[in-house]
Design a protein around this motif. Structure first.
Motif, PDB file in Angstrom:
ATOM      1  N   MET B 338       0.840  -1.200   0.000  1.00  0.00           N
ATOM      2  CA  MET B 338       0.000   0.000   0.000  1.00  0.00           C
ATOM      3  C   MET B 338       0.874   1.248   0.000  1.00  0.00           C
ATOM      4  O   MET B 338       0.573   2.235  -0.680  1.00  0.00           O
ATOM      5  N   GLY B 339       1.962   1.193   0.781  1.00  0.00           N
ATOM      6  CA  GLY B 339       2.869   2.340   0.870  1.00  0.00           C
ATOM      7  C   GLY B 339       3.518   2.636  -0.471  1.00  0.00           C
ATOM      8  O   GLY B 339       3.612   3.796  -0.882  1.00  0.00           O
ATOM      9  N   ILE B 340       3.951   1.582  -1.166  1.00  0.00           N
ATOM     10  CA  ILE B 340       4.635   1.801  -2.445  1.00  0.00           C
ATOM     11  C   ILE B 340       3.662   2.337  -3.490  1.00  0.00           C
ATOM     12  O   ILE B 340       3.967   3.293  -4.206  1.00  0.00           O
ATOM     13  N   ILE B 341       2.471   1.753  -3.530  1.00  0.00           N
ATOM     14  CA  ILE B 341       1.469   2.263  -4.483  1.00  0.00           C
ATOM     15  C   ILE B 341       1.173   3.727  -4.158  1.00  0.00           C
ATOM     16  O   ILE B 341       1.233   4.604  -5.020  1.00  0.00           O
ATOM     17  N   GLY B 342       0.870   3.981  -2.884  1.00  0.00           N
ATOM     18  CA  GLY B 342       0.506   5.340  -2.467  1.00  0.00           C
ATOM     19  C   GLY B 342       1.622   6.326  -2.729  1.00  0.00           C
ATOM     20  O   GLY B 342       1.393   7.417  -3.262  1.00  0.00           O
ATOM     21  N   THR B 343       2.852   5.924  -2.387  1.00  0.00           N
ATOM     22  CA  THR B 343       3.991   6.829  -2.567  1.00  0.00           C
ATOM     23  C   THR B 343       4.228   7.130  -4.045  1.00  0.00           C
ATOM     24  O   THR B 343       4.474   8.280  -4.420  1.00  0.00           O
ATOM     25  N   SER B 344       4.113   6.093  -4.885  1.00  0.00           N
ATOM     26  CA  SER B 344       4.355   6.321  -6.316  1.00  0.00           C
ATOM     27  C   SER B 344       3.392   7.367  -6.856  1.00  0.00           C
ATOM     28  O   SER B 344       3.799   8.310  -7.550  1.00  0.00           O
ATOM     29  N   PHE B 345       2.110   7.193  -6.526  1.00  0.00           N
ATOM     30  CA  PHE B 345       1.146   8.183  -6.999  1.00  0.00           C
ATOM     31  C   PHE B 345       1.393   9.538  -6.341  1.00  0.00           C
ATOM     32  O   PHE B 345       1.142  10.583  -6.945  1.00  0.00           O
TER      33      PHE B 345
END
Ligand SMILES: Nc1ncnc2c1ncn2[C@@H]1O[C@H](COP(=O)(O)OP(=O)(O)O)[C@@H](O)[C@H]1O
Ligand SMILES: [Mg+2]
Lengths: 228, 411
Positions: B338-345
């Motif tokens: 979730m962190g990686i998805i959220g951070t990328s966006f």
């Protein structure tokens, strides 16, 4: 040839402190031999489940000692106990069976994937075999939550078999099953112990089921009252 | 390759609860997006204000500080009282003695980019009856331009004309307007000691500071020495630029050992603007950290909820041989994803915001909003995003690892 002891308890006692101090197991000592099919019977509340949780290594809060194989289990670290469960013990619990989001096949495969001894493909094949053995191969790809209680119970048994554990423990494995399916499970257990040399310890209410086993241990008030 | 079993479980949990996963990730997206955007704003603005500061001030300035007369008998001597009770400025001249020696010493230092000797002359600008008082900087225009990029502020004329015209002068736009002067017009100047010269306007500049535009002018070093009746070795300040302006205070300490004169770094000289800068940093920093914390709390909540709903699953996993470590691993993986998805966006969102805001016209000498892409801030944002979500997932995951399967099975 003398039969080998595969599981042994020595003076196991267990207390509950809530709501009042209560002795649920009282100096329970017995031995289980390799390839034996044992049933545990007794009235509701006699301590069968409590004993099974201790035998399963999940409950470590008791007095006395537990041995599996030649190894003393009492006092071992949680991570080590988890590894022993994964490799040597298969379980079927009362009421609690499967991971609902996964397919039946995945449910059966998960303990083997955790063990990591075989490739994914081999594990999948073995899982199909176990489901076949319990007559539910056709349900393999359905999500576990879509199955009836009886079907779920059989998938849980298949899962208990996947790592070919030395010991299989079951709490009321046929509680949810009709007589036909009870027959399938009983035959499977007999076959596992006689042909595959696996040891089975099953809690049951079903007298016919108990009579078909090699030995019946009867409990009452936390004590063993018959061991035949 | 097949996923390992922990990853597979984590992944299944996430895709069977797409909505919650997306909401938690969105929280991180907004948090990281705003964080990077706000920090970029501050950095962009600070850079802009430093830049406009450096158009008028050097990183370091070496000059003769005013010396106060000391009591004839040291005050701390027991049994005596001070003889001079009313100290006065005691230096005879504010010249730097032997500036060539100082400059050649400075040239040996590493990290020094530009050295510009300067003579400050207080004077009056006259045209007809109008008069303005101000300060002329006598400089070598090539060095001064290298330091302050004077050319970039020129409205008319060229700084290099100062080299060819001995009586050339570059004046601020305020002076030009007030005295009604055009390029190549003549202007009278009168120095503080009464020397009068007729100068030719070779350029008109406009800085971001209207006060400077109304007082400041540039003339040649030789002309400034003449205005003060001084020899060609007369220099009042030596201005120094170094590679990294932030290191100026350390450099000031170093240079103090080289010379008897006062070495002042730009941070000390511009205390007010430094404290504004700090205020901005603290303000924006704390707001964006608060937003990040809210995002982290979102992750914490979702993982916590997942665990509450999955008690039975956790019990089964533990019963079939998964250790506490595996359980932590599973839920950490979930928050990591979730962190990686959220951070990328979040990085994309920040880039979008920065792109948008940098296109906003604000006028002034900067014209557009002072914000740019700062790779370092994006990097810090990305690392922070992942670390914070991991931290937020870790707390409930440890709780899940401690769950006793028997308690679940007995229900
Ligand atoms: N968590 C618990 N706290 C207090 N008492 C318990 C707990 N679990 C079981 N008991 C008591 O221990 C006794 C044995 O329970 P259990 O082993 O579940 O019996 P069985 O499985 O034979 O029906 C019962 O009297 C039950 O009420
Ligand atoms: Mg029971």
């Amino acid at each position: 040839m003398e039969k080998q002891v595969i599981l042994k308890t020595s003076h196991i006692s267990k207390y509950f402190y809530e709501p009042v101090k209560f002795k649920a197991l009282d100096e329970v000592s017995f031995e289980v031999f390799d390839s034996e099919f044992i049933t545990l019977i007794g009235k509701s509340g006699s301590g069968k489940s409590t004993l099974l949780y201790i035998l399963s290594t999940m409950d470590t809060d008791y007095e006395g000692e537990l041995f599996i194989g030649n190894e003393k289990i009492t006092g071992q670290k949680p991570n080590y106990l988890a590894a022993i469960r994964n490799k040597n013990i298969g379980f079927v619990f009362q009421f609690h069976y499967l991971l609902p989001e996964f397919s039946c096949l995945k449910n059966v495969m998960i303990p083997a994937l955790k063990l990591g001894k075989y490739s994914h493909q081999e594990i999948e094949e073995q899982a199909y075999q176990k489901l076949e053995l319990l007559g539910i191969r056709d349900q393999a790809l359905k999500p576990a939550s879509k199955l009836s209680g009886g079907q779920q119970q059989r998938v849980a048994i298949a899962r208990a078999l996947i790592n070919q554990p030395k010991i299989i423990m079951c709490d009321e494995p046929t509680g949810n099953l009709d007589s036909k399916n009870t027959g399938i499970v009983l035959e499977t257990f007999q076959q596992l112990s006689s042909e595959f040399g696996q040891t089975i310890i099953a809690v049951t209410h079903d007298n016919d089921f108990a009579k078909a086993s090699n030995r019946i241990i009867e409990m009452a008030d936390g004590k063993i009252i018959h061991n035949l | 390759m097949k996923l390992n079993v922990n990853s597979e479980i984590a992944y299944t949990h996430l895709i069977t609860r797409k909505k919650q996963t997306m909401i938690a990730a969105l929280g991180v997206t907004v948090g990281i997006g705003i964080f990077i955007f706000m920090i970029s704003l501050v950095v962009g603005f600070n850079r802009y204000s430093d830049e406009s500061l450096f158009k008028a001030a050097s990183h370091l300035r070496i000059y003769q500080d005013d010396i106060l007369s000391k009591p004839l008998i040291a005050e701390n001597k027991m049994g005596y009282t001070a003889v001079i009770v009313n100290p006065k400025i005691a230096n005879v001249s504010n010249t730097l003695i032997n500036p060539e020696k100082i400059i050649s010493d400075l040239k040996k230092q590493e990290d020094i980019v530009t050295i510009a000797p300067q003579v400050s002359v207080n004077l009056f600008y006259n045209n007809g009856t109008s008069q303005i008082n101000g300060v002329a900087s006598g400089v070598n225009i090539v060095e001064a331009n290298a330091m302050f990029n004077i050319q970039s502020t020129m409205l008319a004329g060229d700084v290099r004309n100062l080299l060819a015209t001995p009586n050339g002068i570059l004046i601020g736009v305020g002076i030009a307007e007030k005295l009604n002067l055009q390029l190549y017009d003549n202007i009278n100047i009168t120095s503080s000691i009464g020397v009068v010269k007729v100068m030719k306007v070779e350029g008109i500049f406009k800085t971001s500071n209207s006060n400077i535009d109304l007082t400041k002018s540039y003339i040649s070093l030789a002309m400034s020495q003449q205005l003060l009746h001084q020899s060609s070795s007369y220099v009042t300040d030596i201005l120094v630029n170094i590679k990294d302006p932030n290191k100026a205070p350390e450099y000031a300490k170093l240079l103090k050992n080289l010379t008897i004169y006062k070495v002042e770094d730009w941070q000390t000289a511009n205390e007010q603007s430094m404290s504004n800068k700090k205020t901005r940093q603290v303000m924006f920093g704390s707001i964006s950290l608060a937003i990040l914390l809210v995002a982290a709390f979102g992750i914490y909540n979702i993982i916590n909820m997942t665990i509450k709903e999955k008690l039975n699953d956790i019990a089964i996993l533990k019963a079939t041989g998964f250790s506490g470590k595996d359980v932590i691993n599973i839920f950490l993986k979930e928050s990591l994803i979730m962190g990686i998805i959220g951070t990328s966006f979040g990085l994309l969102m920040a880039a979008g915001l920065i792109k948008f805001v940098s296109g906003i016209y604000i006028g002034g000498d900067r014209e557009y909003f002072p914000i740019g892409f700062e790779p370092q801030i994006f990097l810090i944002g990305a690392i922070l995003g992942v670390l914070i979500t991991l931290g937020a997932g870790y707390i409930p995951a440890v709780g899940a690892a401690k769950i006793d399967p028997i308690e679940i099975f007995r229900r």
